[in-house]
Each structure stands twice: as C-alpha cells, then as structure tokens.
Design an enzyme around this catalytic site. Structure first.
Site, PDB file in Angstrom:
ATOM      1  N   PRO A 137     -26.506  15.412 -40.903  1.00 41.78           N
ATOM      2  CG  PRO A 137     -26.415  17.565 -41.746  1.00 41.78           C
ATOM      3  CD  PRO A 137     -26.466  16.807 -40.462  1.00 41.78           C
ATOM      4  CG  ASN A 138     -25.476  15.161 -46.596  1.00 41.01           C
ATOM      5  OD1 ASN A 138     -26.390  14.839 -47.356  1.00 41.01           O
ATOM      6  ND2 ASN A 138     -25.204  16.411 -46.317  1.00 41.01           N
ATOM      7  NE  ARG A 147     -21.082  13.445 -47.197  1.00 37.76           N
ATOM      8  CZ  ARG A 147     -20.973  14.107 -46.055  1.00 37.76           C
ATOM      9  NH1 ARG A 147     -21.139  13.472 -44.911  1.00 37.76           N
ATOM     10  NH2 ARG A 147     -20.747  15.389 -46.053  1.00 37.76           N
ATOM     11  CE1 TYR A 155     -16.632  13.506 -44.139  1.00 39.45           C
ATOM     12  CE2 TYR A 155     -17.526  13.454 -46.372  1.00 39.45           C
ATOM     13  CZ  TYR A 155     -17.159  14.165 -45.245  1.00 39.45           C
ATOM     14  OH  TYR A 155     -17.293  15.531 -45.209  1.00 39.45           O
ATOM     15  CG  ASN A 189     -20.104  13.760 -37.430  1.00 36.66           C
ATOM     16  OD1 ASN A 189     -20.153  14.944 -37.763  1.00 36.66           O
ATOM     17  ND2 ASN A 189     -19.442  12.843 -38.125  1.00 36.66           N
ATOM     18  CB  ALA A 238     -22.767  20.603 -43.240  1.00 36.34           C
ATOM     19  CD  GLU A 279     -17.084  19.887 -32.806  1.00 36.57           C
ATOM     20  OE1 GLU A 279     -16.613  20.532 -31.855  1.00 36.57           O
ATOM     21  OE2 GLU A 279     -17.117  20.312 -33.967  1.00 36.57           O
ATOM     22  CG  HIS A 294     -16.019  16.757 -37.103  1.00 34.67           C
ATOM     23  ND1 HIS A 294     -17.260  17.045 -37.607  1.00 34.67           N
ATOM     24  CD2 HIS A 294     -15.780  17.652 -36.116  1.00 34.67           C
ATOM     25  CE1 HIS A 294     -17.757  18.082 -36.961  1.00 34.67           C
ATOM     26  NE2 HIS A 294     -16.880  18.472 -36.043  1.00 34.67           N
ATOM     27  NE  ARG A 336     -12.917  17.606 -45.747  1.00 37.36           N
ATOM     28  CZ  ARG A 336     -14.202  17.219 -45.745  1.00 37.36           C
ATOM     29  NH1 ARG A 336     -14.751  16.799 -44.614  1.00 37.36           N
ATOM     30  NH2 ARG A 336     -14.898  17.232 -46.852  1.00 37.36           N
TER      31      ARG A 336
HETATM   32  C1  DQA Z   1     -17.923  15.784 -40.968  1.00 38.69           C
HETATM   33  C2  DQA Z   1     -17.162  17.042 -41.426  1.00 38.69           C
HETATM   34  C3  DQA Z   1     -18.141  18.116 -41.870  1.00 38.69           C
HETATM   35  O1  DQA Z   1     -17.430  19.275 -42.304  1.00 38.69           O
HETATM   36  C4  DQA Z   1     -18.980  17.626 -43.015  1.00 38.69           C
HETATM   37  O2  DQA Z   1     -19.931  18.597 -43.396  1.00 38.69           O
HETATM   38  C5  DQA Z   1     -19.625  16.305 -42.760  1.00 38.69           C
HETATM   39  C6  DQA Z   1     -18.886  15.291 -42.032  1.00 38.69           C
HETATM   40  C7  DQA Z   1     -16.975  14.629 -40.618  1.00 38.69           C
HETATM   41  O3  DQA Z   1     -17.418  13.707 -39.947  1.00 38.69           O
HETATM   42  O4  DQA Z   1     -15.817  14.635 -41.047  1.00 38.69           O
HETATM   43  O5  DQA Z   1     -20.728  16.047 -43.225  1.00 38.69           O
HETATM   44  O6  DQA Z   1     -18.654  16.117 -39.790  1.00 38.69           O
END
Ligand code: DQA
Length: 143
Positions: A9-10, A17, A22, A71, A74, A95, A97, A104
C-alpha cells in the site's frame, strides 16, 4: 528463472509520497530499473502493486514465480494474514523496505512477516530491491 516483485500500500505514490523518506523515483521508474536489472542477469521479472491486503495475498498465492521480492509496506508491521500466505506458498520470499525501518518510529521496528521470509533488506532505497533480487537469483541458482 522468474521473479515477482510485490509492492504494498501507498507505494503507487512513490516519487511524491514523503520524498525525503522514500526518494523521488516513481513506481514506474523503479519497476523499469528492476526490469533491466533482472534482464541483465537473464531473469524474467513481473511486478504487482496493491493497496489491499487481500490482493497481495492473492498475488502471493497465484504466483508462478520461483522467488518473490515483497515490500508489504505498512502491512509488514501487522498483517499476520500476509505472513501466513508467505509461509503457505513454499516459494522463497525476501522482505524489502526502501527506508531503514529500524531508524524510524517504534511501530516500524517490528515485522510480523520477517520470520516467514528467507531474509530482509532495508534502508538502501531502490538498491534494497536489487539486493533482494540478487539474493534470490543466487539462492535459486544454487538449488
Ligand atoms: C516501507 C516502510 C513501511 O514502514 C511503510 O509503511 C511503507 C514503506 C519502506 O519501503 O520503507 O509504506 O515498507
């Protein structure tokens, strides 16, 4: 060899964003660079993004890839359903990120999916994904 990259998501909003966290690369640009990274290594890559948890689970279950870069955004921090799907499919999942989740907020320091994955990479922006792809390629080549 086929790899699937799943963005949660996002991440469709990458580039606009919170660019200070990011970066300025869009999702399309990121995928194009990862496609090239895979092709340079003679590997096929497919890409999927969803905001909904169920769609991510369906993508994990429906994948015919040999390895998956995930990825979960959240969902990483609370989706036991995604963790169960990773465990269920019997395909290596790495996994990733973009940001260093350990540097963070407290809630980001815990991943409920990490234990189901082969390994985790965070904090290297787009390089996190390339490192994950290379890890899977090496792992799958030595099978
Ligand atoms: C994320 C880190 C997560 O905590 C966050 O909610 C994201 C992006 C990252 O790629 O750094 O949406 O997965």
């Amino acid at each position: 060899m086929k790899l699937l990259v799943i963005h949660g998501p996002n991440l469709n909003l990458l580039g606009r964003r919170e660019p200070e966290v990011y970066g300025r690369l869009t999702l399309a640009e990121l995928n194009t660079s990862l496609q090239k990274h895979a092709a340079d290594r003679g590997v096929e890559a497919a890409f999927f993004q969803a905001n909904a948890e169920g769609a991510i689970i369906d993508a994990l279950q429906g994948s015919d890839a040999d390895g998956i870069v995930l990825n979960a955004a959240a969902y990483t921090h609370y989706s036991h359903a995604i963790a169960d799907a990773v465990k269920a499919i019997g395909v290596p999942v790495v996994e990733v990120h973009l940001s260093n989740v350990f540097a963070r907020e407290e809630f980001r320091r815990h991943s409920v999916i990490a234990a189901a994955c082969k390994g985790s990479i965070c904090g290297f922006s787009a390089l996190s994904y390339r490192l994950a792809m290379d890890a899977l390629i090496e792992l799958l080549s030595n099978k």
